[in-house]
Design a protein around this motif. Structure first.
Motif, PDB file in Angstrom:
ATOM      1  N   ASP A  15     -45.598 -28.757 -19.552  1.00 12.11           N
ATOM      2  CA  ASP A  15     -45.352 -27.520 -18.920  1.00 12.11           C
ATOM      3  C   ASP A  15     -46.628 -27.103 -17.607  1.00 12.11           C
ATOM      4  N   VAL A  16     -45.841 -27.370 -16.678  1.00 14.99           N
ATOM      5  CA  VAL A  16     -46.529 -27.314 -15.113  1.00 14.99           C
ATOM      6  C   VAL A  16     -46.876 -25.892 -15.037  1.00 14.99           C
ATOM      7  N   PHE A  54     -50.663 -28.331  -8.889  1.00 13.76           N
ATOM      8  CA  PHE A  54     -50.411 -29.680  -9.608  1.00 13.76           C
ATOM      9  C   PHE A  54     -50.027 -30.508  -8.016  1.00 13.76           C
ATOM     10  N   VAL A  55     -49.252 -30.095  -7.222  1.00 12.62           N
ATOM     11  CA  VAL A  55     -48.990 -30.757  -5.921  1.00 12.62           C
ATOM     12  C   VAL A  55     -50.199 -31.173  -5.299  1.00 12.62           C
ATOM     13  N   ARG A  56     -51.091 -30.160  -5.215  1.00 12.62           N
ATOM     14  CA  ARG A  56     -52.576 -30.371  -4.566  1.00 12.62           C
ATOM     15  C   ARG A  56     -53.209 -31.703  -5.189  1.00 12.62           C
ATOM     16  N   GLY A 104     -43.407 -38.596  -4.645  1.00 12.18           N
ATOM     17  CA  GLY A 104     -42.500 -37.976  -3.607  1.00 12.18           C
ATOM     18  C   GLY A 104     -41.869 -37.242  -4.322  1.00 12.18           C
ATOM     19  N   GLU A 105     -40.865 -37.759  -5.473  1.00  8.73           N
ATOM     20  CA  GLU A 105     -39.956 -36.901  -6.373  1.00  8.73           C
ATOM     21  C   GLU A 105     -40.669 -35.981  -7.080  1.00  8.73           C
ATOM     22  N   LEU A 106     -41.920 -36.045  -7.660  1.00 13.38           N
ATOM     23  CA  LEU A 106     -42.543 -34.960  -8.314  1.00 13.38           C
ATOM     24  C   LEU A 106     -43.124 -33.977  -7.817  1.00 13.38           C
ATOM     25  N   ALA A 107     -43.485 -34.210  -6.550  1.00  7.79           N
ATOM     26  CA  ALA A 107     -43.942 -33.240  -5.318  1.00  7.79           C
ATOM     27  C   ALA A 107     -42.693 -32.236  -5.106  1.00  7.79           C
ATOM     28  N   ALA A 166     -41.837 -30.066  -8.151  1.00  6.91           N
ATOM     29  CA  ALA A 166     -42.733 -29.094  -8.618  1.00  6.91           C
ATOM     30  C   ALA A 166     -42.599 -28.036  -7.306  1.00  6.91           C
ATOM     31  N   GLN A 167     -42.470 -28.369  -6.066  1.00  6.17           N
ATOM     32  CA  GLN A 167     -42.303 -27.518  -4.929  1.00  6.17           C
ATOM     33  C   GLN A 167     -40.914 -26.550  -5.209  1.00  6.17           C
ATOM     34  N   ALA A 168     -40.021 -27.229  -5.476  1.00  6.51           N
ATOM     35  CA  ALA A 168     -38.726 -26.479  -5.963  1.00  6.51           C
ATOM     36  C   ALA A 168     -38.765 -25.505  -7.003  1.00  6.51           C
TER      37      ALA A 168
END
Ligand SMILES: Cc1cc2nc3c(=O)[nH]c(=O)nc-3n(C[C@H](O)[C@H](O)[C@H](O)COP(=O)(O)OP(=O)(O)OC[C@H]3O[C@@H](n4cnc5c(N)ncnc54)[C@H](O)[C@@H]3O)c2cc1C
Length: 463
Positions: A205-206, A253-255, A236-239, A242-244
Motif C-alpha cells: 500500500d503506497v 516513495f519516488v523520492r 523507471g516503471e515503478l517511478a 507511482a507518479q501516475a
C-alpha cells in the motif's frame, strides 16, 4: 533470419527491460543469456543470501521466457567471453547489455567491447530511473548533495516504460548449463524473481508510505529493494506508476528512488568510493574486535540496535531506519571504520548493493555526502521515536519479550542479564568528538541529536 543476444546482468525481468526490448526489435530471434561469473565470488560478493535469491530470479525468468516461446541460456565463465561465444554460435549480429555503474561492471563492459566491437549495444536507464551523468551541476561530473540532485532529477527527461514481449523466438541448438540452486544463510529470505516482485508491488500500500515508512514495527516500506537490486523490477516503471498514482505516499516513495539514483550517479563518477572515503575526515578509527562482534551479533546492550542486527541475520534484510541507527552506532558511537560495517551488511543483505550499501555507509559515517557529517543518532531517542511501544524490539529480541511497552528500550533497569551497553548513554558521541576534535574547534552539532536525526531540509536518505 537475424539473431540478437540479450545479455542479462542486473536486469532480471521481461517488463520494461530496454535490453530485451532492443534485442527483440533488432532481430527475428533472441538468445536470452545469463552468465554466472566466478569473479563475483572471487571479489567476495557472492553471499549465500544473494546467490539463493539470484537462483530463484533465474528460475522465474526462465519460466517466463518459456511461456512466450523462449528459454534462458545459462553459461559459466567470463561474461564477455561467453557472450562472444554464444553470439558466434548463434550467428548474432548484435549483443545487448545494460550499462552498469560500479568499477566491476565497467570492466566487464570494456571486455565486452574489446571482444564484440560495434556489435555491442549498451543501454542506459535500465538499472536506474535517470541514467548516471544525465543530470550534472555546472562544471562537475556528478552531484555531491542530494537536494539539488533531486530537483534536477524530477525535471530530467524519462523514457516511456516498455511492456513485456508477448512472444520471443530463440534459435535451437544453443547449449545451456543447468540453472543453479543455492541455499540461503537467512531462513526468512523473500522469494526471488520478477513474478514475486510484481506481486509484492501489487500487494503493498503506497498510500500509507508517507506516514509509516519510519515506523519500525509497522513494516510499512515496500520491501522492493532486493527486486530492484537484481532488476526484477524496473525503477523507471515503478517511478512512472507511482507518479501516475499520485499522493503523498507515492511522492515520498519516488523520492527514495531518487536517493537510489543519486548513489548510482555518484558511484558511476567515483567508482573508488566503494572502498575509499569520499570525503576525508579527521581521526583514526577505533579498533576493537570484541565490540565489532557484539555489534554483528546484536549484543551491544542497546535493544534497538540489537533488534536491527538480528533482523538482518534472520531475513537478510533490515528496515531503513534500523540500518541508519545500527550504522550510526558502529561508525559514530563506537567509531569503527565504516568498511567493517559495510562488509558485514554485504555478507548478509539480499539487496546488498555496491552503490546503495557503500554510499549509505559513507553517508552515515560522515565520510560521504551528508551535509551534517558529525551528527550522531542516539539509539534511545531513535527507539522512543520510531519504536514507541517497543514492538519492533520485542519481535527481534525474544529474551526481552516479557518487558512491557517502551521499558524494553532500557533493559539495564529491568533485565539485569541483558548485556551491559558497550558505551554508556551519556557517552554516545564522545569517541567521535575526540577523534574529530569537535570540542576544541567548537564545531556543531553537539552530542547525540535531539531530533532523531531528521534534518529540517528532509535530506536524510530516509524520507
Ligand atoms: C547503512 C545502510 C546500508 C544500506 N544498504 C543498502 C543496500 O545494500 N542495498 C539497498 O538497496 N539499499 C540499501 N540501503 C538503503 C535502504 O535502507 C534500503 O534500500 C531500504 O531499507 C530497502 O527497503 P524498502 O525496499 O522497503 O525501501 P522503501 O522505503 O520502500 O524504498 C523504495 C526503494 O528506494 C530505494 N531506497 C530507499 N532508501 C534508500 C537509500 N537510503 N539509498 C538508496 N536507495 C534507497 C530502494 O531501492 C528501495 O527499495 C542502505 C541504507 C543504509 C543506511
Amino acid at each position: 533470419m537475424t539473431v540478437a543476444v540479450a545479455l542479462f546482468t542486473q536486469d532480471l525481468r521481461l517488463h520494461d527491460n530496454p535490453v530485451v526490448h532492443a534485442a527483440h526489435r533488432a532481430a527475428d530471434q533472441v538468445v536470452p543469456l545469463f552468465v554466472l561469473d566466478p569473479d563475483v565470488a572471487a571479489v567476495g560478493f557472492a553471499a549465500p543470501n544473494r546467490q539463493a535469491f539470484l537462483a530463484a530470479c533465474l528460475a522465474d525468468l526462465d519460466a517466463s521466457l518459456r511461456r512466450i516461446g523462449s528459454r534462458l541460456v545459462l553459461r559459466h565463465g567470463d561474461p564477455a567471453e561467453q557472450a562472444a561465444r554464444v553470439a558466434a554460435e548463434a550467428g548474432a549480429d548484435t549483443v545487448h547489455v545494460a550499462a552498469g555503474v560500479s568499477g566491476f561492471t565497467r570492466r566487464r563492459e570494456t571486455r565486452l567491447r574489446r571482444l564484440l566491437g560495434r556489435r555491442l549495444q549498451v543501454h542506459d536507464a535500465v538499472l536506474t530511473v535517470v541514467p548516471p551523468g544525465l543530470v550534472t551541476p555546472a562544471g562537475r561530473d556528478h552531484y555531491a548533495v542530494f537536494t539539488p540532485y533531486h530537483r534536477a532529477w524530477l525535471q530530467a527527461p524519462r523514457r516511456a516504460p516498455h511492456g513485456a514481449p508477448r512472444r520471443l523466438d530463440t534459435p535451437d541448438g544453443i547449449g545451456s548449463a543447468e540453472l543453479p540452486t543455492s541455499r540461503p544463510h537467512s531462513p526468512g529470505l523473500p522469494p526471488g524473481g520478477e513474478s514475486a516482485a510484481r506481486e509484492q508491488w501489487r500487494r503493498w500500500d503506497v498510500d500509507s508510505y508517507a506516514d509509516l515508512h519510519d515506523a519500525l514495527a509497522a513494516d510499512g516500506t515496500s520491501r522492493l529493494s532486493p527486486y530492484l537490486h537484481f532488476g526484477c523490477l524496473s525503477a523507471g516503471e515503478l517511478a512512472a506508476r507511482a507518479q501516475a498514482h499520485g499522493g503523498g505516499g507515492a511522492e515520498a516513495f519516488v523520492r527514495q528512488l531518487a536517493w537510489r539514483d543519486f548513489h548510482h550517479q555518484l558511484l558511476a563518477a567515483r567508482p573508488e568510493a566503494a572502498h575509499r572515503d569520499y570525503r576525508a575526515r579527521e581521526g583514526d578509527w577505533h579498533r576493537d574486535e570484541r565490540e565489532a562482534d557484539a555489534w554483528r551479533e546484536g549484543r551491544t546492550g542497546y535493544p534497538i540496535v540489537d533488534a536491527g542486527m538480528r533482523q538482518l541475520e534472520h531475513e537478510g534484510w533490515m528496515h531503513n531506519r534500523a540500518r541508519l541507527l545500527t550504522a550510526s552506532f558502529l561508525t559514530k558511537t563506537l567509531y569503527h571504520d565504516w568498511r567493517v560495517g559495510a562488509a558485514h551488511f554485504l555478507r548478509l543483505l539480499v539487496d546488498g548493493d555496491v552503490a546503495n550499501n557503500q554510499l549509505n555507509w559513507q553517508w552515515v559515517a560522515g565520510t560521504g555526502t551528508d551535509t551534517r557529517p558529525n551528527r550522531v543518532l542516539n539509539p534511545l531517542r531513535q527507539a522512543d521515536r520510531y519504536d514507541p511501544d517497543g514492538a519492533y524490539v520485542r519481535r527481534w529480541v525474544p529474551e526481552l519479550a516479557h518487558l512491557p511497552g517502551p521499558s524494553v528500550h532500557r533493559p539495564w533497569l529491568l533485565a539485569p542479564d541483558y548485556p551491559t551497553p558497550l558505551v554508556a548513554p551519556e557517552e554516545l558521541s564522545r569517541r567521535l568528538r575526540t577523534a574529530r576534535a569537535l570540542d576544541r574547534s567548537g564545531a556543531a552539532p553537539g552530542p547525540a541529536d535531539r531530533r532523531g536525526g531528521q534534518s529540517a531540509a528532509g535530506s536524510t536518505p530516509n524520507g
